[in-house]
Enzyme design. Structure first.
Site, mmCIF file in Angstrom:
data_model
loop_
_atom_site.group_PDB
_atom_site.id
_atom_site.type_symbol
_atom_site.label_atom_id
_atom_site.label_comp_id
_atom_site.label_asym_id
_atom_site.label_seq_id
_atom_site.Cartn_x
_atom_site.Cartn_y
_atom_site.Cartn_z
ATOM 1 N N LEU A 1 0.345 -12.554 13.744
ATOM 2 C CA LEU A 1 -0.306 -11.247 13.935
ATOM 3 C C LEU A 1 -1.499 -11.138 12.980
ATOM 4 O O LEU A 1 -2.616 -10.832 13.391
ATOM 5 C CB LEU A 1 0.718 -10.145 13.651
ATOM 6 C CG LEU A 1 0.251 -8.702 13.698
ATOM 7 C CD1 LEU A 1 -0.119 -8.315 15.123
ATOM 8 C CD2 LEU A 1 1.358 -7.757 13.214
ATOM 9 N N THR B 1 2.618 -3.660 4.470
ATOM 10 C CA THR B 1 2.620 -3.343 3.032
ATOM 11 C C THR B 1 3.425 -2.067 2.785
ATOM 12 O O THR B 1 3.692 -1.288 3.711
ATOM 13 C CB THR B 1 1.191 -3.110 2.509
ATOM 14 O OG1 THR B 1 0.664 -1.950 3.167
ATOM 15 C CG2 THR B 1 0.278 -4.311 2.768
ATOM 16 N N GLY C 1 -4.668 -7.540 7.920
ATOM 17 C CA GLY C 1 -3.299 -7.510 8.401
ATOM 18 C C GLY C 1 -2.823 -6.095 8.667
ATOM 19 O O GLY C 1 -2.214 -5.813 9.699
ATOM 20 N N GLU D 1 5.328 -8.102 6.138
ATOM 21 C CA GLU D 1 5.930 -7.260 7.191
ATOM 22 C C GLU D 1 5.470 -5.805 7.089
ATOM 23 O O GLU D 1 6.242 -4.876 7.317
ATOM 24 C CB GLU D 1 7.456 -7.339 7.154
ATOM 25 C CG GLU D 1 7.940 -8.762 7.088
ATOM 26 C CD GLU D 1 8.883 -9.181 8.190
ATOM 27 O OE1 GLU D 1 9.162 -8.373 9.076
ATOM 28 O OE2 GLU D 1 9.312 -10.334 8.158
HETATM 29 C C1 LIG Z 1 3.575 -15.330 1.975
HETATM 30 C C2 LIG Z 1 3.157 -14.494 3.142
HETATM 31 C C3 LIG Z 1 3.750 -14.705 4.388
HETATM 32 C C4 LIG Z 1 3.320 -13.970 5.501
HETATM 33 N N1 LIG Z 1 3.846 -14.253 6.746
HETATM 34 C C5 LIG Z 1 3.281 -13.671 7.845
HETATM 35 C C6 LIG Z 1 3.678 -14.070 9.173
HETATM 36 O O1 LIG Z 1 4.559 -14.910 9.362
HETATM 37 N N2 LIG Z 1 3.027 -13.501 10.229
HETATM 38 C C7 LIG Z 1 2.044 -12.580 10.091
HETATM 39 O O2 LIG Z 1 1.497 -12.128 11.082
HETATM 40 N N3 LIG Z 1 1.659 -12.175 8.847
HETATM 41 C C8 LIG Z 1 2.245 -12.704 7.735
HETATM 42 N N4 LIG Z 1 1.840 -12.310 6.470
HETATM 43 C C9 LIG Z 1 0.747 -11.366 6.370
HETATM 44 C C10 LIG Z 1 1.166 -9.995 5.834
HETATM 45 O O3 LIG Z 1 1.914 -9.318 6.798
HETATM 46 C C11 LIG Z 1 -0.131 -9.286 5.438
HETATM 47 O O4 LIG Z 1 -0.604 -9.908 4.249
HETATM 48 C C12 LIG Z 1 0.063 -7.793 5.231
HETATM 49 O O5 LIG Z 1 0.349 -7.164 6.446
HETATM 50 C C13 LIG Z 1 -1.172 -7.143 4.600
HETATM 51 O O6 LIG Z 1 -2.332 -7.503 5.259
HETATM 52 P P1 LIG Z 1 -3.600 -8.037 4.402
HETATM 53 O O7 LIG Z 1 -3.099 -9.117 3.513
HETATM 54 O O8 LIG Z 1 -4.691 -8.383 5.343
HETATM 55 O O9 LIG Z 1 -3.996 -6.831 3.493
HETATM 56 P P2 LIG Z 1 -5.033 -5.645 3.896
HETATM 57 O O10 LIG Z 1 -4.683 -5.102 5.231
HETATM 58 O O11 LIG Z 1 -6.411 -6.148 3.687
HETATM 59 O O12 LIG Z 1 -4.687 -4.552 2.801
HETATM 60 C C14 LIG Z 1 -5.127 -4.662 1.433
HETATM 61 C C15 LIG Z 1 -4.568 -3.455 0.679
HETATM 62 O O13 LIG Z 1 -5.096 -2.239 1.238
HETATM 63 C C16 LIG Z 1 -4.019 -1.380 1.612
HETATM 64 N N5 LIG Z 1 -4.431 -0.595 2.783
HETATM 65 C C17 LIG Z 1 -5.011 -1.046 3.924
HETATM 66 N N6 LIG Z 1 -5.281 -0.019 4.729
HETATM 67 C C18 LIG Z 1 -4.859 1.118 4.099
HETATM 68 C C19 LIG Z 1 -4.847 2.503 4.405
HETATM 69 N N7 LIG Z 1 -5.331 2.969 5.555
HETATM 70 N N8 LIG Z 1 -4.318 3.364 3.504
HETATM 71 C C20 LIG Z 1 -3.809 2.915 2.319
HETATM 72 N N9 LIG Z 1 -3.802 1.622 1.964
HETATM 73 C C21 LIG Z 1 -4.309 0.744 2.855
HETATM 74 C C22 LIG Z 1 -2.844 -2.298 1.902
HETATM 75 O O14 LIG Z 1 -1.613 -1.606 1.828
HETATM 76 C C23 LIG Z 1 -3.044 -3.335 0.786
HETATM 77 O O15 LIG Z 1 -2.525 -2.841 -0.422
HETATM 78 C C24 LIG Z 1 2.314 -12.985 5.346
HETATM 79 C C25 LIG Z 1 1.760 -12.759 4.082
HETATM 80 C C26 LIG Z 1 2.158 -13.493 3.004
HETATM 81 C C27 LIG Z 1 1.489 -13.254 1.673
#
Ligand SMILES: Cc1cc2nc3c(=O)[nH]c(=O)nc-3n(C[C@H](O)[C@H](O)[C@H](O)COP(=O)(O)OP(=O)(O)OC[C@H]3O[C@@H](n4cnc5c(N)ncnc54)[C@H](O)[C@@H]3O)c2cc1C
Length: 389
Positions: free
Chosen positions: A125, A368, A131, A366
């Site tokens: 995803l 944040t 994410g 899954e």
């Molecule tokens: C080890 C690991 C394994 C993973 N495995 C999978 C997997 O198997 N499949 C998959 O699809 N994904 C996977 N992920 C991805 C994970 O689900 C995402 O990292 C997560 O959803 C956050 O997305 P991002 O890293 O792009 O952070 P971003 O979306 O860029 O967010 C950055 C920060 O901003 C905050 N934020 C963003 N928008 C808002 C808002 N509107 N209001 C307040 N705060 C906000 C977030 O909470 C976060 O603190 C994995 C991640 C890791 C690190």
């Protein structure tokens, strides 16, 4: 109310605990240092039936309830989070979408080998560009001569590059609605498809033995019937999958926090300062008592969410609540357990050092914990809570 687990659930807990203590624990430090998923352990987990736990027996599963699945994840995470997330992602993210949304033919083809542990599936995803804002998906799939042609990339995908990974289910933009919003579908991509590329492993803070990669899709062609479920509801399907995954990741948090508690009690009885075990000092007792309260409370939240799901009742908000709470207390427990261990807590030979590094990602994966708060606020009917879904 009945807080007792069934005899079957209790027996199963014992079995998984024994496996975790005898097979995983002796190798946990070495696997973490090597940064590689030990496939022989994955094979043994398959033989125990762990990968098929919540799926029907007709597909090679164990037909157990979701609570039993959570207990298995909890017991493994008490010892090692990398192996626990391998199981959680394989079942909660890899196999569940096929089980929930696959046709009979798709289930026979893809779910059966996943249940037996012969193969692993991943769930794609998240993209490099984001994410949380999952609807901003840039990966595209266009239909051409009876085939989906997929282009784009996915980031941080668990279990996507193991030697037995057979499929990755990905979200891709397949069109546009009348109101201008994207139509996002879910498509199953076998990993041997030309144009599908697995980049090298990330250097992660924790979960180091778990398999995580960035993926690229360059004109990847799969048959039209690899579409999963409703073509217009791929995004909603993924979100429903995550409701289950959040309970499971919360169980992982409970297990890690329980591991922190067990290690802290043991160390506080052995380590002496000023002529007495450190556990005789209230400063240490209070830290350990606080971890105990948090673990028990988080376990109740997780079991309640799993129980609601097993009863066929709504559990979306409870799933977010359990995820938010259990993962927050896991991070707190790991920090305090390390503190109880003093300098040795900062040395890798002690499991709490690994627990400390492994805990943090629980607040990110899954969805944040910020997203969980939004979902809980939305459930309360608060206005302006429209991000993430
Ligand atoms: C080890 C690991 C394994 C993973 N495995 C999978 C997997 O198997 N499949 C998959 O699809 N994904 C996977 N992920 C991805 C994970 O689900 C995402 O990292 C997560 O959803 C956050 O997305 P991002 O890293 O792009 O952070 P971003 O979306 O860029 O967010 C950055 C920060 O901003 C905050 N934020 C963003 N928008 C808002 C808002 N509107 N209001 C307040 N705060 C906000 C977030 O909470 C976060 O603190 C994995 C991640 C890791 C690190």
């Amino acid at each position: 109310m009945d807080f007792d687990l069934t005899e079957e659930q209790q027996e199963f807990r014992k079995l998984v605990r024994q496996f975790a203590e005898e097979v995983i624990a002796p190798r946990a430090e070495e696997m973490d240092a090597a940064g590689e998923l030990p496939m022989d352990i994955v094979k043994q987990m398959g033989e125990l039936g762990l990968f098929g736990l919540p799926f029907p027996e007709e597909y090679g599963g164990q037909g157990a309830d979701f609570l039993t699945m959570c207990i298995a994840i909890e017991e493994i995470a008490r010892i090692d989070s990398s192996i626990a997330i391998t199981l959680e992602a394989a079942v909660g993210l890899g196999a569940t979408p096929i089980h929930l949304f696959g046709t009979e033919e798709q289930k026979r083809k893809w779910l059966v080998p996943l249940c037996t542990g012969e193969a692993l599936a991943a769930f794609g995803l998240t993209e490099p560009g984001g994410g949380t804002d999952a609807e901003a998906t840039r990966t595209t799939a266009r239909l051409e001569d009876g085939q989906w042609v997929i282009n784009g990339s996915k980031a941080f995908i668990t279990n996507s590059g193991t030697p037995i990974t057979s499929i990755v289910t990905v979200t891709a933009v397949t069109g546009q609605r009348d109101d201008g919003r994207k139509i996002i579908s879910a498509i199953v991509v076998p990993t041997d498809t030309p144009g599908f590329e697995v980049a090298k492993s990330y250097r992660k803070v924790g979960w180091r033995a778990s398999d995580t990669h960035e993926l690229a899709f360059n004109d990847v062609r799969v048959p039209e019937d690899h579409l999963l479920g409703d073509p217009e509801r791929g995004f909603a399907q993924f979100m429903a999958t995550l409701d289950d995954g959040r309970i499971a990741i919360a169980a992982l948090g409970v297990g890690l926090a329980q591991g922190c508690l067990d290690e802290s009690v043991k160390y506080a009885k052995e380590r002496e300062a000023f002529g007495r075990p450190i556990g005789a000092y209230q400063g240490i007792q209070f830290k350990i008592a606080d971890i105990k309260v948090a673990v028990e409370t988080a376990r109740l939240a997780v079991y309640k969410a799993a129980w609601l799901k097993d009863q066929g009742r709504p559990y979306k908000a409870e799933s977010s609540l359990a995820k938010l709470y259990a993962t927050t207390i896991a991070v707190d427990a790991a920090r305090e357990a390390l503190q109880v261990h003093g300098g040795y807590g900062y040395i890798e030979e002690f499991p709490v050092a690994r627990y400390y590094r492994d805990a943090k990602v629980l607040e990110i994966g899954e969805g944040t914990n910020e997203l969980q708060r939004v979902l809980i606020a939305r459930d309360l009917g608060l206005p302006g809570t429209s991000f993430g879904e």
